[in-house]
Scaffold this motif. Structure first.
Motif, PDB file in Angstrom:
ATOM      1  N   LEU A  78       0.839  -1.212   0.000  1.00 24.53           N
ATOM      2  CA  LEU A  78       0.000   0.000   0.000  1.00 24.53           C
ATOM      3  C   LEU A  78       0.873   1.261   0.000  1.00 24.53           C
ATOM      4  O   LEU A  78       0.567   2.247  -0.685  1.00 24.53           O
ATOM      5  CB  LEU A  78      -0.927   0.005   1.225  1.00 24.53           C
ATOM      6  CG  LEU A  78      -2.052  -1.026   1.239  1.00 24.53           C
ATOM      7  CD1 LEU A  78      -2.790  -1.000   2.575  1.00 24.53           C
ATOM      8  CD2 LEU A  78      -3.036  -0.771   0.092  1.00 24.53           C
TER       9      LEU A  78
ATOM     10  N   LYS B 155      -0.885   4.663  -0.744  1.00 21.47           N
ATOM     11  CA  LYS B 155      -2.169   4.542  -0.064  1.00 21.47           C
ATOM     12  C   LYS B 155      -2.041   4.531   1.469  1.00 21.47           C
ATOM     13  O   LYS B 155      -2.991   4.202   2.163  1.00 21.47           O
ATOM     14  CB  LYS B 155      -2.883   3.269  -0.533  1.00 21.47           C
ATOM     15  CG  LYS B 155      -3.281   3.326  -2.004  1.00 21.47           C
ATOM     16  CD  LYS B 155      -3.958   2.040  -2.438  1.00 21.47           C
ATOM     17  CE  LYS B 155      -4.370   2.129  -3.898  1.00 21.47           C
ATOM     18  NZ  LYS B 155      -4.999   0.874  -4.361  1.00 21.47           N
TER      19      LYS B 155
ATOM     20  N   LEU C  44      -6.991  -3.997   9.261  1.00 21.76           N
ATOM     21  CA  LEU C  44      -6.988  -3.091   8.103  1.00 21.76           C
ATOM     22  C   LEU C  44      -8.222  -2.179   8.133  1.00 21.76           C
ATOM     23  O   LEU C  44      -8.146  -0.989   7.800  1.00 21.76           O
ATOM     24  CB  LEU C  44      -6.963  -3.903   6.797  1.00 21.76           C
ATOM     25  CG  LEU C  44      -5.656  -4.653   6.510  1.00 21.76           C
ATOM     26  CD1 LEU C  44      -5.814  -5.555   5.292  1.00 21.76           C
ATOM     27  CD2 LEU C  44      -4.483  -3.689   6.293  1.00 21.76           C
ATOM     28  N   ARG C  45      -9.347  -2.742   8.583  1.00 21.04           N
ATOM     29  CA  ARG C  45     -10.588  -1.943   8.685  1.00 21.04           C
ATOM     30  C   ARG C  45     -10.382  -0.826   9.714  1.00 21.04           C
ATOM     31  O   ARG C  45     -10.782   0.327   9.480  1.00 21.04           O
ATOM     32  CB  ARG C  45     -11.732  -2.867   9.126  1.00 21.04           C
ATOM     33  CG  ARG C  45     -13.114  -2.236   9.034  1.00 21.04           C
ATOM     34  CD  ARG C  45     -14.176  -3.235   9.497  1.00 21.04           C
ATOM     35  NE  ARG C  45     -14.244  -4.398   8.652  1.00 21.04           N
ATOM     36  CZ  ARG C  45     -14.022  -5.652   9.066  1.00 21.04           C
ATOM     37  NH1 ARG C  45     -13.717  -5.902  10.328  1.00 21.04           N
ATOM     38  NH2 ARG C  45     -14.116  -6.663   8.238  1.00 21.04           N
TER      39      ARG C  45
ATOM     40  N   LYS D 267      -8.313   1.799   8.107  1.00 14.42           N
ATOM     41  CA  LYS D 267      -9.081   2.553   7.110  1.00 14.42           C
ATOM     42  C   LYS D 267     -10.048   3.521   7.801  1.00 14.42           C
ATOM     43  O   LYS D 267     -10.146   4.695   7.422  1.00 14.42           O
ATOM     44  CB  LYS D 267      -9.861   1.574   6.223  1.00 14.42           C
ATOM     45  CG  LYS D 267     -10.561   2.227   5.046  1.00 14.42           C
ATOM     46  CD  LYS D 267     -11.302   1.202   4.220  1.00 14.42           C
ATOM     47  CE  LYS D 267     -12.028   1.872   3.069  1.00 14.42           C
ATOM     48  NZ  LYS D 267     -12.842   0.914   2.313  1.00 14.42           N
ATOM     49  N   ASN D 268     -10.740   3.034   8.823  1.00 10.68           N
ATOM     50  CA  ASN D 268     -11.702   3.882   9.543  1.00 10.68           C
ATOM     51  C   ASN D 268     -11.023   5.058  10.236  1.00 10.68           C
ATOM     52  O   ASN D 268     -11.669   6.059  10.542  1.00 10.68           O
ATOM     53  CB  ASN D 268     -12.471   3.051  10.577  1.00 10.68           C
ATOM     54  CG  ASN D 268     -13.444   2.089   9.919  1.00 10.68           C
ATOM     55  OD1 ASN D 268     -13.816   2.284   8.758  1.00 10.68           O
ATOM     56  ND2 ASN D 268     -13.848   1.052  10.626  1.00 10.68           N
TER      57      ASN D 268
ATOM     58  N   ILE E  41      -5.011   4.274   6.069  1.00  7.54           N
ATOM     59  CA  ILE E  41      -4.843   3.733   4.715  1.00  7.54           C
ATOM     60  C   ILE E  41      -6.082   4.103   3.908  1.00  7.54           C
ATOM     61  O   ILE E  41      -7.164   4.309   4.463  1.00  7.54           O
ATOM     62  CB  ILE E  41      -4.648   2.197   4.731  1.00  7.54           C
ATOM     63  CG1 ILE E  41      -5.793   1.481   5.464  1.00  7.54           C
ATOM     64  CG2 ILE E  41      -3.310   1.829   5.352  1.00  7.54           C
ATOM     65  CD1 ILE E  41      -5.709  -0.046   5.402  1.00  7.54           C
ATOM     66  N   THR E  42      -5.906   4.184   2.619  1.00  3.77           N
ATOM     67  CA  THR E  42      -7.021   4.594   1.760  1.00  3.77           C
ATOM     68  C   THR E  42      -7.168   3.620   0.591  1.00  3.77           C
ATOM     69  O   THR E  42      -6.268   2.834   0.300  1.00  3.77           O
ATOM     70  CB  THR E  42      -6.785   6.010   1.181  1.00  3.77           C
ATOM     71  OG1 THR E  42      -5.504   6.008   0.537  1.00  3.77           O
ATOM     72  CG2 THR E  42      -6.808   7.051   2.267  1.00  3.77           C
ATOM     73  N   SER E  43      -8.302   3.736  -0.068  1.00  7.45           N
ATOM     74  CA  SER E  43      -8.575   2.961  -1.287  1.00  7.45           C
ATOM     75  C   SER E  43      -8.369   1.464  -1.110  1.00  7.45           C
ATOM     76  O   SER E  43      -7.855   0.777  -1.987  1.00  7.45           O
ATOM     77  CB  SER E  43      -7.676   3.448  -2.445  1.00  7.45           C
ATOM     78  OG  SER E  43      -7.772   4.821  -2.582  1.00  7.45           O
ATOM     79  N   VAL E  44      -8.738   0.974   0.044  1.00 13.48           N
ATOM     80  CA  VAL E  44      -8.628  -0.467   0.268  1.00 13.48           C
ATOM     81  C   VAL E  44     -10.046  -1.019   0.363  1.00 13.48           C
ATOM     82  O   VAL E  44     -10.894  -0.465   1.051  1.00 13.48           O
ATOM     83  CB  VAL E  44      -7.854  -0.759   1.575  1.00 13.48           C
ATOM     84  CG1 VAL E  44      -7.730  -2.256   1.797  1.00 13.48           C
ATOM     85  CG2 VAL E  44      -6.483  -0.125   1.519  1.00 13.48           C
ATOM     86  N   ASN E  45     -10.265  -2.117  -0.354  1.00 14.83           N
ATOM     87  CA  ASN E  45     -11.606  -2.673  -0.400  1.00 14.83           C
ATOM     88  C   ASN E  45     -11.803  -3.679   0.735  1.00 14.83           C
ATOM     89  O   ASN E  45     -11.322  -4.804   0.673  1.00 14.83           O
ATOM     90  CB  ASN E  45     -11.798  -3.355  -1.770  1.00 14.83           C
ATOM     91  CG  ASN E  45     -13.233  -3.771  -1.959  1.00 14.83           C
ATOM     92  OD1 ASN E  45     -14.126  -3.254  -1.287  1.00 14.83           O
ATOM     93  ND2 ASN E  45     -13.449  -4.727  -2.844  1.00 14.83           N
TER      94      ASN E  45
END
Lengths: 309, 308
Positions: free
Chosen positions: A58, A63, A210-211, A214-215, A219-223
């Motif tokens: 990433l 990211k 990872l969630r 992201k929250n 990190i960004t743009s991770v599904n």
């Protein structure tokens, strides 16, 4: 990714003891993750290794937040893992009972002190933990009630449960407790068991961390799927089911299973004659949260912890 | 009379039994308990139990009260040379007062605590571990010092270490019992996995002396002179830790007064033949702990000195 050695020490007979750290991003110290602290926490170390692999990828793609820092320490105790011991091989002490550590003290106090110095001051801290009794859990976030516990933040992992409990005297030397006291929002993530690497639970745990990143905009743009709306529960609310006899344990129910009152959830089998000594029944309707996972049961062993519905 | 305090089924055709021997005589209502064997690698207490039982039995008419002797709180550990409880992560002396709803070890700790409660005195005998050699000493939390030091002085030991309160020690047997008004004294002496008869004999004499002062024992103490211990005052215990990993070699014996800068030992490298560190006393004082196990890492405790 910046790789560094945060502690090293000569051994009388072995290679040098080293603790390696992996740094991503830079700027505000936002998240520190600690993996294996005991020699059998292989799954916990595996999860960290996968996080390092993913974060490296990433970061190369731009990211990872540029103004904040993530630190991952996959193992604090490679020496014990290499010789198949859970605790410090020479004296049997547990690094996770030595915090905040003492840099002039005993060996494991010094290891704890060097680790604590490296991970102090981060806004969030995650420890990949294992339980003192053998068993399987529904993956969850656990924290001690020190008065500083960040229960609402723990929901950002999207794991099914956030479990809190009152600290006991011996908990005051654990990393989670001391991290909280030193103003880090600390979470212990309990996934799979020790001495195994399981695809399903490790994948769930990696996704949860990872969630969380992201929250929190790390990190960004991770599904990643949004996960669960976590239930908060106090450990005291769990119903403990104990074995009333010793023998070979035949487990019928596992974590996540729904059970009804009086349903047989395990049997204790006579070790020589093969007959059923004891039918272990659920005392309530609910969901299995913890299940003992060794093939032998001692009289009085807690076999299950059930969320009473 | 032998009584089983804890009985719990193990998986295969065996029961864990924690037992005590009750010696009682006369009309005296006082009860003293001797407990040991919490850590499976500590054996000094075994000799003390044996000698004490025999000395009392040989003069049963001199006993006026009850003596209860628990030689092994951790029988599985004793039998398998395991410091902790086999198949259990936590040190048994960090789970008191126990939990009847917990694991086998936690439930056993609870039952032991309940059984000891109400005693007029409990002596909890430890023998360091395999790494450190200790002179006969008593360790008392500063919060309990005023109450317990007068009793500790009767026990014929060499040193009383009044130490600072630490949260983790709240989970010990001694703290748990003291907190519920059962006076409990912790004795440390010798080294793990070994028995020193001389130290054991001195402590047995001390226990009989304490019993006599409590009105439980009417027999003679022979010899009658009881050691006057050094009592630590304030934070004057100095810890000497290894700065290097290697093999610790020493000719020094504990229970001696060492002068400032006196040689305690050296850490060497058996491969290169180099001396890696020379360890000297940083202050003049009573050397009450010295390393017994030669392999050391950076940080390993080498010695403790009470500064005089």
């Amino acid at each position: 990714m910046k790789k560094e050695i945060i502690f090293s020490m000569k051994s009388p007979y072995r290679d040098d003891f080293r603790i390696q750290a992996f740094r991503f991003g830079k700027g505000i110290k936002t998240l520190a993750i600690v993996g294996a602290m005991r020699g059998d926490e292989i799954q916990q170390q595996y999860i960290c290794s996968q996080l390092i692999r993913i974060l490296k990828d990433l970061e190369e793609k731009g990211k990872v937040a540029a103004d904040r820092e993530i630190l991952v320490i996959p193992s604090v105790n490679p020496f014990s893992m290499n010789v198949g011991k859970r605790f410090w091989a020479l004296d049997g002490t547990d690094i996770n009972r030595m915090f905040p550590g003492y840099d002039q003290g005993e060996t494991t106090q010094r290891i704890a002190a060097s680790l604590f110095k490296a991970i102090e001051g981060y806004e969030y801290g995650i420890q990949m933990a294992s339980y003192y009794m053998p068993g399987d859990f529904i993956p969850h976030v656990r924290m001690l009630q020190t008065g500083y516990e960040a229960v609402e933040d723990a929901k950002q992992f999207g794991l099914p449960y956030v479990c809190i409990r009152q600290p006991l005297p011996f908990d005051t030397t654990m990393l989670n407790y001391n991290w909280q006291i030193w103003n880090t929002k600390a979470f212990s993530v309990y996934g799979g068991q020790t001495n195994h690497v399981e695809d399903k639970t490790s994948k769930l745990t990696i996704e949860a961390i990872l969630r969380f990143m992201k929250n929190n905009g790390l990190i960004t743009s991770v599904n990643i799927n949004p996960g669960y709306l976590s239930d908060i529960m106090n450990e005291e609310e769990l119903i403990t089911v104990k074995s009333d006899s010793g023998g070979i344990l035949y487990r019928i129910k596992s974590p996540y299973d729904n059970v009804v009152e009086n349903e047989t959830i395990a049997r204790v089998i006579h070790p020589y004659e093969g007959s059923v000594i004891s039918e272990i029944k659920s005392p309530c309707n609910g969901v299995i949260f913890f299940a003992h996972n060794k093939p032998l049961a001692l009289q009085g062993d807690p076999l299950f912890k059930i969320i009473n519905s | 009379m032998i009584k089983t305090v804890v009985s719990s089924a193990l998986p295969i055709d065996e029961k864990l039994r924690i037992k005590k021997n009750i010696l009682t005589n006369g009309k005296g209502k006082k009860r003293i308990c001797i407990v040991t064997g919490t850590h499976g690698d500590e054996l000094e207490g075994q000799y003390v139990c044996f000698e004490l039982i025999n000395k009392i039995k040989a003069n049963m008419e001199k006993l006026d009260g009850t003596v209860e002797i628990y030689p092994s709180l951790n029988p599985l550990g004793m039998d398998s040379i395991t410091r902790g409880v086999p198949n259990f992560d936590l040190d048994m002396n960090r789970i008191f007062p126990g939990n009847p709803e917990g694991s086998m070890a936690e439930a056993a700790a609870f039952a032991i605590c309940e059984d000891l409660k109400g005693a007029d005195m409990v002596i909890d005998i430890h023998s360091s571990n395999i790494f450190l050699r200790e002179i006969p000493q008593i360790r008392i939390n500063v919060d309990e010092a005023e109450h317990l030091v007068p009793y500790a002085r009767m026990l014929n030991i060499d040193f009383i270490w009044v130490h600072e309160s630490a949260t983790v020690l709240q989970a010990t047997l001694a703290h748990s019992l003291n907190r519920c008004s059962t006076p409990t004294i912790v004795v440390e002496m010798g080294v793990g996995m070994r028995i020193n008869h001389s130290m054991g004999n001195e402590l047995v004499r001390g226990i009989l002396n304490l019993m006599k002062n409590m009105g439980i024992w009417e027999g003679e103490i022979s010899p009658a002179v009881i050691s006057e211990p050094v009592i630590s005052n304030g934070d004057n215990v100095i810890f000497l830790n290894a700065d290097k990993s290697g093999i610790f070699l020493t000719e020094t014996r504990n229970n001696t007064i060492v002068e400032k800068d006196e040689l305690i030992g050296k850490i060497v490298d058996p491969l290169s033949g180099d001396i890696l560190q020379t360890i000297k006393a940083s202050e003049r004082g009573l050397l009450f702990t010295i390393r017994a196990y030669p392999v050391v890492y950076e940080g390993s405790l080498i010695a403790r000195i009470y500064k005089l």
